[in-house]
Design a protein around this motif. Structure first.
Motif: not given
Length: 277
Positions: A70-72, A88-92
């Motif tokens: 879950x880091x990228x 963090x730029x992809x997942x809400x």
């Protein structure tokens, strides 16, 4: 994700290459655009060892590991290449991480919502589990042993529908990894649909083809499509359509239209060929 990986070999490799991990995370953080694997240098200290195609593919393996943690995440695709960036730029944005036991409960509930019905316990799968523990409500499937679980919200919706509302299905070509057929045992027990991914079998031992696509018609799994896309030649070659039951005119028309739609999406021309040897 925070507890991944659970296998000692993978965990040791990550620990040995922590500087490599941080290099990738820093490069993704500094880049305003998502990056391809080829854009990232291999700064590993210890190479990934495998008897398969991942041997020494250190950048690709590290990207897979960081995605599982879950880091990228994959932000987009360019042709067949995946473009990577920070998760963090992809997942809400989410609230703080749940305790592990509670997180597993929520995951089981979500899996059951997606599947509708699933095993309470099942054989462990390498990536995505297929059982749901105590989620939902217990159920018995006539003629099938064992305990199943059903999604109560799905049952409520079905009961609320007027009896006069007919089911509106269609014909679809499914991925072999579609969750309807991903659990091969479940597919056979519930839908009498036998399927095996045969890409790793010798050609002479394949029944349905190298990467046959399950065929869904209405609420039934009715066959498999053996087809191959050749982008250089610009064709989608249909080697065979395997009928689990004799196709009537409606099924045949639906399958033919789905093949044409697939070819249009791939920007290829449909050709009919002989079954592959």
């Amino acid at each position: 994700m925070a507890a991944w990986p659970t296998w000692s070999r993978s965990r040791e490799w990550l620990e040995q290459n922590d500087a490599f991990r941080r290099d990738i995370l820093n490069l993704l953080a500094e880049s305003p655009e998502p990056l391809r694997s080829r854009d990232l240098p291999d700064t590993s200290i210890v190479s990934w060892q495998s008897t398969g195609w991942t041997h020494n593919r250190n950048v690709g393996q590290m990207l897979e590991f960081l995605a599982m943690r879950g880091e990228i995440a994959i932000a987009a695709r360019r042709g067949r290449e995946r473009l990577w960036t920070l998760a963090e730029r992809v997942y809400p944005r989410h609230p703080p991480a749940l305790p592990a036991d509670e997180a597993h409960t929520v995951r089981n509930e979500r899996r059951l919502t997606a599947l509708g019905i699933a095993r309470e316990k099942s054989t462990a799968m390498p990536l995505e589990p297929v059982d749901v523990g105590q989620a939902g409500e217990a159920a018995v499937v006539e003629g099938v042993p064992g305990v199943w679980r059903v999604d109560p919200a799905t049952l409520e919706r079905e009961l609320e529908l007027p009896r006069s509302t007919p089911f509106a299905g269609r014909t679809a070509l499914l991925s072999p990894f579609d969750r309807l057929v991903y659990d091969r045992v479940r597919a056979q027990q519930l839908f009498d649909f036998e399927y095996t991914l045969e890409m790793y079998k010798p050609a002479a031992k394949r029944r349905w083809g190298y990467f046959a696509l399950p065929i869904l018609h209405g609420d039934r799994l009715v066959g498999k499509l053996d087809a191959k896309a050749d982008r250089k030649a610009g064709v989608l070659t249909v080697h065979a359509i395997h009928e689990d039951e004799p196709f009537d005119r409606g099924i045949r028309h639906g399958v033919d239209e789905e093949i044409r739609e697939l070819a249009r999406w791939l920007e290829l021309e449909v050709v009919r060929g002989e079954p592959e040897p």
